[in-house]
Design a protein around this motif. Sequence first.
Motif, PDB file in Angstrom:
ATOM      1  N   LEU A 164       0.795  -1.226   0.000  1.00  0.00           N
ATOM      2  CA  LEU A 164       0.000   0.000   0.000  1.00  0.00           C
ATOM      3  C   LEU A 164       0.833   1.285   0.000  1.00  0.00           C
ATOM      4  O   LEU A 164       0.506   2.219  -0.730  1.00  0.00           O
ATOM      5  CB  LEU A 164      -0.958  -0.010   1.195  1.00  0.00           C
ATOM      6  N   PRO A 165       1.930   1.411   0.796  1.00  0.00           N
ATOM      7  CA  PRO A 165       2.720   2.648   0.733  1.00  0.00           C
ATOM      8  C   PRO A 165       3.290   2.944  -0.648  1.00  0.00           C
ATOM      9  O   PRO A 165       3.568   4.104  -0.967  1.00  0.00           O
ATOM     10  CB  PRO A 165       3.832   2.418   1.756  1.00  0.00           C
ATOM     11  N   GLU A 166       3.505   1.875  -1.470  1.00  0.00           N
ATOM     12  CA  GLU A 166       4.036   2.072  -2.816  1.00  0.00           C
ATOM     13  C   GLU A 166       2.933   2.262  -3.850  1.00  0.00           C
ATOM     14  O   GLU A 166       3.216   2.498  -5.027  1.00  0.00           O
ATOM     15  CB  GLU A 166       4.893   0.876  -3.216  1.00  0.00           C
ATOM     16  N   LEU A 167       1.688   2.206  -3.386  1.00  0.00           N
ATOM     17  CA  LEU A 167       0.556   2.239  -4.307  1.00  0.00           C
ATOM     18  C   LEU A 167       0.470   3.522  -5.144  1.00  0.00           C
ATOM     19  O   LEU A 167       0.188   3.445  -6.345  1.00  0.00           O
ATOM     20  CB  LEU A 167      -0.740   2.029  -3.520  1.00  0.00           C
ATOM     21  N   PRO A 168       0.708   4.728  -4.564  1.00  0.00           N
ATOM     22  CA  PRO A 168       0.617   5.933  -5.400  1.00  0.00           C
ATOM     23  C   PRO A 168       1.568   5.932  -6.594  1.00  0.00           C
ATOM     24  O   PRO A 168       1.286   6.585  -7.611  1.00  0.00           O
ATOM     25  CB  PRO A 168       0.969   7.062  -4.423  1.00  0.00           C
ATOM     26  N   CYS A 169       2.683   5.202  -6.473  1.00  0.00           N
ATOM     27  CA  CYS A 169       3.638   5.132  -7.581  1.00  0.00           C
ATOM     28  C   CYS A 169       3.347   3.976  -8.531  1.00  0.00           C
ATOM     29  O   CYS A 169       3.980   3.877  -9.592  1.00  0.00           O
ATOM     30  CB  CYS A 169       5.065   4.996  -7.054  1.00  0.00           C
ATOM     31  N   LEU A 170       2.431   3.113  -8.143  1.00  0.00           N
ATOM     32  CA  LEU A 170       2.088   1.958  -8.985  1.00  0.00           C
ATOM     33  C   LEU A 170       0.733   2.135  -9.650  1.00  0.00           C
ATOM     34  O   LEU A 170       0.110   1.160 -10.059  1.00  0.00           O
ATOM     35  CB  LEU A 170       2.087   0.671  -8.142  1.00  0.00           C
ATOM     36  N   LEU A 180      -7.949  -0.205  -4.554  1.00  0.00           N
ATOM     37  CA  LEU A 180      -7.470   0.389  -3.314  1.00  0.00           C
ATOM     38  C   LEU A 180      -7.338   1.917  -3.459  1.00  0.00           C
ATOM     39  O   LEU A 180      -7.680   2.666  -2.551  1.00  0.00           O
ATOM     40  CB  LEU A 180      -6.121  -0.219  -2.927  1.00  0.00           C
ATOM     41  N   LEU A 181      -6.840   2.345  -4.605  1.00  0.00           N
ATOM     42  CA  LEU A 181      -6.736   3.775  -4.855  1.00  0.00           C
ATOM     43  C   LEU A 181      -8.107   4.435  -4.895  1.00  0.00           C
ATOM     44  O   LEU A 181      -8.293   5.560  -4.426  1.00  0.00           O
ATOM     45  CB  LEU A 181      -5.996   4.045  -6.169  1.00  0.00           C
ATOM     46  N   SER A 182      -9.077   3.722  -5.453  1.00  0.00           N
ATOM     47  CA  SER A 182     -10.439   4.260  -5.499  1.00  0.00           C
ATOM     48  C   SER A 182     -10.997   4.462  -4.098  1.00  0.00           C
ATOM     49  O   SER A 182     -11.701   5.447  -3.837  1.00  0.00           O
ATOM     50  CB  SER A 182     -11.348   3.324  -6.298  1.00  0.00           C
ATOM     51  N   LYS A 183     -10.668   3.535  -3.188  1.00  0.00           N
ATOM     52  CA  LYS A 183     -11.108   3.694  -1.801  1.00  0.00           C
ATOM     53  C   LYS A 183     -10.495   4.934  -1.169  1.00  0.00           C
ATOM     54  O   LYS A 183     -11.183   5.723  -0.490  1.00  0.00           O
ATOM     55  CB  LYS A 183     -10.730   2.460  -0.980  1.00  0.00           C
ATOM     56  N   LEU A 184      -9.191   5.114  -1.378  1.00  0.00           N
ATOM     57  CA  LEU A 184      -8.519   6.280  -0.812  1.00  0.00           C
ATOM     58  C   LEU A 184      -9.069   7.578  -1.403  1.00  0.00           C
ATOM     59  O   LEU A 184      -9.280   8.563  -0.678  1.00  0.00           O
ATOM     60  CB  LEU A 184      -7.012   6.189  -1.051  1.00  0.00           C
ATOM     61  N   GLN A 185      -9.297   7.594  -2.700  1.00  0.00           N
ATOM     62  CA  GLN A 185      -9.848   8.778  -3.337  1.00  0.00           C
ATOM     63  C   GLN A 185     -11.258   9.074  -2.834  1.00  0.00           C
ATOM     64  O   GLN A 185     -11.623  10.239  -2.614  1.00  0.00           O
ATOM     65  CB  GLN A 185      -9.853   8.606  -4.848  1.00  0.00           C
ATOM     66  N   ALA A 186     -12.058   8.026  -2.648  1.00  0.00           N
ATOM     67  CA  ALA A 186     -13.417   8.220  -2.143  1.00  0.00           C
ATOM     68  C   ALA A 186     -13.396   8.805  -0.734  1.00  0.00           C
ATOM     69  O   ALA A 186     -14.153   9.740  -0.418  1.00  0.00           O
ATOM     70  CB  ALA A 186     -14.175   6.904  -2.164  1.00  0.00           C
ATOM     71  N   GLN A 187     -12.512   8.272   0.121  1.00  0.00           N
ATOM     72  CA  GLN A 187     -12.407   8.808   1.473  1.00  0.00           C
ATOM     73  C   GLN A 187     -11.969  10.272   1.462  1.00  0.00           C
ATOM     74  O   GLN A 187     -12.496  11.096   2.209  1.00  0.00           O
ATOM     75  CB  GLN A 187     -11.410   7.972   2.281  1.00  0.00           C
ATOM     76  N   SER A 188     -10.997  10.581   0.597  1.00  0.00           N
ATOM     77  CA  SER A 188     -10.512  11.953   0.506  1.00  0.00           C
ATOM     78  C   SER A 188     -11.608  12.903   0.037  1.00  0.00           C
ATOM     79  O   SER A 188     -11.787  13.996   0.603  1.00  0.00           O
ATOM     80  CB  SER A 188      -9.310  12.009  -0.446  1.00  0.00           C
TER      81      SER A 188
END
Length: 332
Positions: free
Chosen positions: A164-170, A180-188
């Motif tokens: 997960l910590p490397e996810l923004p670069c992947l 997973l990125l969609s979840k983070l974006q939705a929360q933001s």
Amino acid sequence: MNLMEKFPKLMDILLKYGHTLGYGVLTGLTAGGELIFSTTVFKCPCHPTWNLPYGLVFLLVPALALFLLGYWMSTRARLLMTGCCQRANSQGCCLWVNNQGCCTLCCQCCDNFLKMSTVSIVAPLTWVAVALLGGNYYECFASGIPYLARRICVRHTKNCSMILPELPCLRDKEPDLRGLLSKLQAQSQVAGWVLIAVVIILLMIISSWSTCQSPFSFMQLKFRDIYKEQELECFTNEAKRIATEMADMNVKCFFEDSHPGHRKLPTTKDWQQISQLYNFKSEKQYYTMLHKYVNEKKKSKYDLIEEEGSMETPIQAMGMKNIRAFPSGTMG
């Protein structure tokens, strides 16, 4: 009507609504600056240790800078800060809560602080809200929080928390992890919209409360605003005239080696009195500190004349009379 004819009207609008336009432009520049920062400057390190501090720095430090800039742009703040150390040394510090004058002063300080903060906080909240709606900063620092990583990685592979910590670069390299990125974006984005809603509600409550508690009626408030604008314009014109006369006289005396004439100017105490913030009181309808200064000084003069047996009647002075009475040291 050509451009030159419209220019004076444009300048009048800018002078009248300068502060409002200034804060509006600052808010617009804040939103635009955040978009530029998030797309060009911000590069998430994609490291378990650095994601959290890096993302929070880009989210909060610019907001803090904008908050301080809002204070620096505030006329109210400059009025309170200019010469405050000298006033504190001469008047003493406010330490005794059982002193009625001190309690009034503390309440006024808190009221001024809240008013300045309400205006200054608009730009930083705009930065944070736009940043949360974009999602880049949140993706970065949230991926570096172990607890949040475990919550997001429920029902995913066991090594999800490590990846997960490397996810923004992947983002483009691992299509299977886009959920997973969609979840983070939705929360933001949810946090961003909640922040916007809370700010709008609070501003409406504060504005409504301030309007309800105002000592002015609607028409009297309009009159006060007009008077303050006219007083400031008259003060600027009169100050320029007197300053020009003094400068011209001093320059001539320098070149002609002569002695200047003496013109009575306000004392430092007089300047300090009209530079304070004025809180309106219904029993004394003064609209600015200059208005209060001139009328109370005039009242004390006529009280002295009456004690000496004079039957002169006080004259109500406003507008230009107040301005002339202050720098010339005479009564309006």
